[in-house]
Each structure stands twice: as structure tokens, then as C-alpha cells.
Write a protein that holds these residues in place. Structure first.
Motif, PDB file in Angstrom:
ATOM      1  N   ASP A  47       6.905  -6.328   7.284  1.00 32.99           N
ATOM      2  CA  ASP A  47       7.381  -5.362   8.286  1.00 32.99           C
ATOM      3  C   ASP A  47       7.441  -3.948   7.716  1.00 32.99           C
ATOM      4  OD1 ASP A  47       9.592  -6.225   6.700  1.00 32.99           O
ATOM      5  OD2 ASP A  47      10.994  -5.509   8.218  1.00 32.99           O
ATOM      6  N   VAL A  48       7.764  -3.807   6.426  1.00 31.21           N
ATOM      7  CA  VAL A  48       7.801  -2.492   5.778  1.00 31.21           C
ATOM      8  C   VAL A  48       6.378  -1.931   5.665  1.00 31.21           C
ATOM      9  CG1 VAL A  48       8.357  -1.279   3.622  1.00 31.21           C
ATOM     10  CG2 VAL A  48       9.931  -3.011   4.527  1.00 31.21           C
ATOM     11  N   VAL A  49       5.427  -2.781   5.263  1.00 28.04           N
ATOM     12  CA  VAL A  49       4.029  -2.364   5.135  1.00 28.04           C
ATOM     13  C   VAL A  49       3.478  -1.969   6.500  1.00 28.04           C
ATOM     14  CG1 VAL A  49       1.695  -3.117   4.493  1.00 28.04           C
ATOM     15  CG2 VAL A  49       3.658  -3.791   3.089  1.00 28.04           C
ATOM     16  N   TYR A  50       3.760  -2.760   7.509  1.00 28.28           N
ATOM     17  CA  TYR A  50       3.261  -2.460   8.856  1.00 28.28           C
ATOM     18  C   TYR A  50       3.795  -1.113   9.351  1.00 28.28           C
ATOM     19  CZ  TYR A  50       2.356  -2.685  13.803  1.00 28.28           C
ATOM     20  OH  TYR A  50       1.934  -2.373  15.066  1.00 28.28           O
ATOM     21  N   ARG A  51       5.104  -0.884   9.173  1.00 29.11           N
ATOM     22  CA  ARG A  51       5.685   0.398   9.607  1.00 29.11           C
ATOM     23  C   ARG A  51       5.022   1.569   8.891  1.00 29.11           C
ATOM     24  NH1 ARG A  51      10.627  -2.279   9.500  1.00 29.11           N
ATOM     25  NH2 ARG A  51      11.188  -1.297   7.520  1.00 29.11           N
ATOM     26  N   ALA A  52       4.768   1.408   7.596  1.00 34.08           N
ATOM     27  CA  ALA A  52       4.139   2.484   6.818  1.00 34.08           C
ATOM     28  C   ALA A  52       2.712   2.762   7.297  1.00 34.08           C
ATOM     29  CB  ALA A  52       4.147   2.139   5.331  1.00 34.08           C
ATOM     30  N   ILE A  58       3.385   4.353  -2.522  1.00 31.44           N
ATOM     31  CA  ILE A  58       4.383   4.941  -1.622  1.00 31.44           C
ATOM     32  C   ILE A  58       5.255   3.858  -0.997  1.00 31.44           C
ATOM     33  CG2 ILE A  58       4.663   6.134   0.605  1.00 31.44           C
ATOM     34  CD1 ILE A  58       2.242   7.850  -0.192  1.00 31.44           C
ATOM     35  N   VAL A  59       4.625   2.794  -0.496  1.00 29.75           N
ATOM     36  CA  VAL A  59       5.387   1.733   0.164  1.00 29.75           C
ATOM     37  C   VAL A  59       6.316   1.040  -0.825  1.00 29.75           C
ATOM     38  CG1 VAL A  59       5.205  -0.461   1.391  1.00 29.75           C
ATOM     39  CG2 VAL A  59       3.655   1.396   1.956  1.00 29.75           C
ATOM     40  N   ALA A  60       5.824   0.760  -2.026  1.00 33.25           N
ATOM     41  CA  ALA A  60       6.674   0.117  -3.042  1.00 33.25           C
ATOM     42  C   ALA A  60       7.852   1.010  -3.400  1.00 33.25           C
ATOM     43  CB  ALA A  60       5.850  -0.227  -4.278  1.00 33.25           C
ATOM     44  N   GLU A  61       7.617   2.340  -3.523  1.00 30.83           N
ATOM     45  CA  GLU A  61       8.699   3.285  -3.831  1.00 30.83           C
ATOM     46  C   GLU A  61       9.726   3.312  -2.709  1.00 30.83           C
ATOM     47  OE1 GLU A  61       6.897   7.109  -4.495  1.00 30.83           O
ATOM     48  OE2 GLU A  61       5.814   6.386  -6.261  1.00 30.83           O
ATOM     49  N   GLN A  62       9.253   3.380  -1.460  1.00 26.79           N
ATOM     50  CA  GLN A  62      10.181   3.415  -0.315  1.00 26.79           C
ATOM     51  C   GLN A  62      10.998   2.130  -0.230  1.00 26.79           C
ATOM     52  OE1 GLN A  62       7.822   4.210   3.179  1.00 26.79           O
ATOM     53  NE2 GLN A  62       7.794   6.418   2.810  1.00 26.79           N
ATOM     54  N   PHE A  63      10.361   1.001  -0.489  1.00 29.38           N
ATOM     55  CA  PHE A  63      11.053  -0.273  -0.402  1.00 29.38           C
ATOM     56  C   PHE A  63      12.089  -0.419  -1.516  1.00 29.38           C
ATOM     57  CE2 PHE A  63      11.302  -4.901  -1.306  1.00 29.38           C
ATOM     58  CZ  PHE A  63      11.993  -5.259  -0.161  1.00 29.38           C
ATOM     59  N   ASN A  99      -2.843  -2.519  18.308  1.00 31.06           N
ATOM     60  CA  ASN A  99      -1.732  -3.248  17.706  1.00 31.06           C
ATOM     61  C   ASN A  99      -1.371  -4.511  18.480  1.00 31.06           C
ATOM     62  OD1 ASN A  99      -1.283  -1.407  15.588  1.00 31.06           O
ATOM     63  ND2 ASN A  99      -0.165  -0.052  16.955  1.00 31.06           N
ATOM     64  N   SER A 100      -2.250  -5.019  19.306  1.00 34.55           N
ATOM     65  CA  SER A 100      -1.916  -6.136  20.187  1.00 34.55           C
ATOM     66  C   SER A 100      -1.554  -7.420  19.438  1.00 34.55           C
ATOM     67  CB  SER A 100      -3.048  -6.399  21.178  1.00 34.55           C
ATOM     68  OG  SER A 100      -4.246  -6.719  20.502  1.00 34.55           O
ATOM     69  N   LYS A 101      -2.007  -7.569  18.174  1.00 35.87           N
ATOM     70  CA  LYS A 101      -1.688  -8.775  17.394  1.00 35.87           C
ATOM     71  C   LYS A 101      -0.762  -8.458  16.223  1.00 35.87           C
ATOM     72  CE  LYS A 101      -6.135 -10.867  18.462  1.00 35.87           C
ATOM     73  NZ  LYS A 101      -7.419 -11.295  17.923  1.00 35.87           N
ATOM     74  N   ALA A 102      -0.125  -7.295  16.289  1.00 42.65           N
ATOM     75  CA  ALA A 102       0.733  -6.841  15.186  1.00 42.65           C
ATOM     76  C   ALA A 102       1.988  -7.698  15.098  1.00 42.65           C
ATOM     77  CB  ALA A 102       1.110  -5.385  15.412  1.00 42.65           C
ATOM     78  N   PRO A 103       2.596  -7.810  13.935  1.00 44.20           N
ATOM     79  CA  PRO A 103       2.241  -7.176  12.664  1.00 44.20           C
ATOM     80  C   PRO A 103       1.268  -7.991  11.804  1.00 44.20           C
ATOM     81  CG  PRO A 103       4.336  -8.262  12.388  1.00 44.20           C
ATOM     82  CD  PRO A 103       3.887  -8.506  13.821  1.00 44.20           C
TER      83      PRO A 103
END
Length: 150
Positions: A14-19, A143-148, A67-71
Motif C-alpha cells: 500500500d505504501v509503494v502503490y501510494r508513492a 525514496i519509498v524505503a526512506e518514507q516508510f 487503476n482498475s485492478k489496483a493495488p
């Protein structure tokens, strides 16, 4: 031309998808990105400066997200025009698979180019495309790893 790769990101899906849907994150990750404007959740406009061999060009284009099949999965299509340098258009299918606290991101991208840049030769263009793709995903993963972690 087709590109395939898989990367592991130290954050939940979910974090990766949001990013991947955050224009500020994308702007920072896209090599040569000068501007990225989100007109709606599905439509983005970008201005990118790229150097491919001896040709340097500013591309303006639009990207549409599905994004119809997200995440779990999503796709994007886009087209950019670089004036006298030519054009690029294509798309990518992305899948996000959870693996514990990490996410495995897999993608397949297809790109078609035309104009002056198409005359540079497929090896140079494929090499540049792989290098730009690696730069994007390396930076994105950081970036994602830092934010998480925060």
C-alpha cells in the motif's frame, strides 16, 4: 522495444502503490523531469529533458493511468513529443506483490519511437532506456524505503 524488470522495495504494497501515484515522488524519480502536473487521478502531464546519444530534446507529453485492478496491478500509457527530435509513445503494465514487509514490483514496458531519435540505432536507444529505467526505479526504491522508515 520492450523492457522487463523486477525490483524489491523495502515497504509494504500500500505504501509503494501510494508513492507510485504521488506526483511529487514521481517528479523526483523521473530522470530529466522538469515538470509533472496531475490533472486528475488518471491523467498527468510531464515535461522531461533527455539526452540520447548526441540528441538532447525536451519532451512534452501526457500519461494516462488505469487503476482498475489496483493495488495489485495497474497500467499506464503515454505519448511525448520532442519537436524535431521526434516522439515516443508506449505503455507499461505494473504488478505489486507483497512479500512480508517488502514489495516486489514487476513491470513490462513497450516503447515506440520515431523521428530523429529513431535514427540513432536500436542498441543505443535500448541501452539508454534501460539506464533511465534503472535510475527511476533505484531512486523510487530509495525514496519509498526512506518514507516508510520515518
Amino acid at each position: 522495444m520492450e523492457l522487463n524488470d523486477e525490483i524489491r522495495i523495502a515497504a509494504p504494497r500500500d505504501v509503494v502503490y501510494r508513492a507510485l501515484n504521488d506526483p511529487d515522488v514521481l517528479r523526483e524519480c523521473i530522470p530529466g523531469c522538469e515538470e509533472l502536473i496531475q490533472h486528475s487521478p488518471e491523467h498527468l502531464e510531464a515535461k522531461v529533458v533527455l539526452k540520447i546519444g548526441p540528441v538532447k530534446a525536451r519532451f512534452s507529453g501526457e500519461v494516462t493511468l488505469d487503476n482498475s485492478k489496483a493495488p495489485e496491478e495497474f497500467s499506464l500509457t503515454g505519448e511525448g513529443k520532442g519537436g524535431a527530435a521526434g516522439f515516443a509513445k508506449g505503455g507499461a503494465d505494473v504488478s505489486l506483490s507483497p512479500d512480508g514487509e517488502e514489495t516486489v514490483l514487476s513491470y513490462t514496458a513497450k516503447v515506440e519511437i520515431g523521428g530523429k531519435i529513431a535514427q540513432l540505432g536500436s542498441r543505443l536507444i535500448a541501452g539508454t532506456a534501460k539506464k533511465l529505467s534503472a535510475k527511476f526505479f533505484d531512486r523510487f526504491g530509495e525514496i519509498v524505503a526512506e518514507q516508510f522508515a520515518d
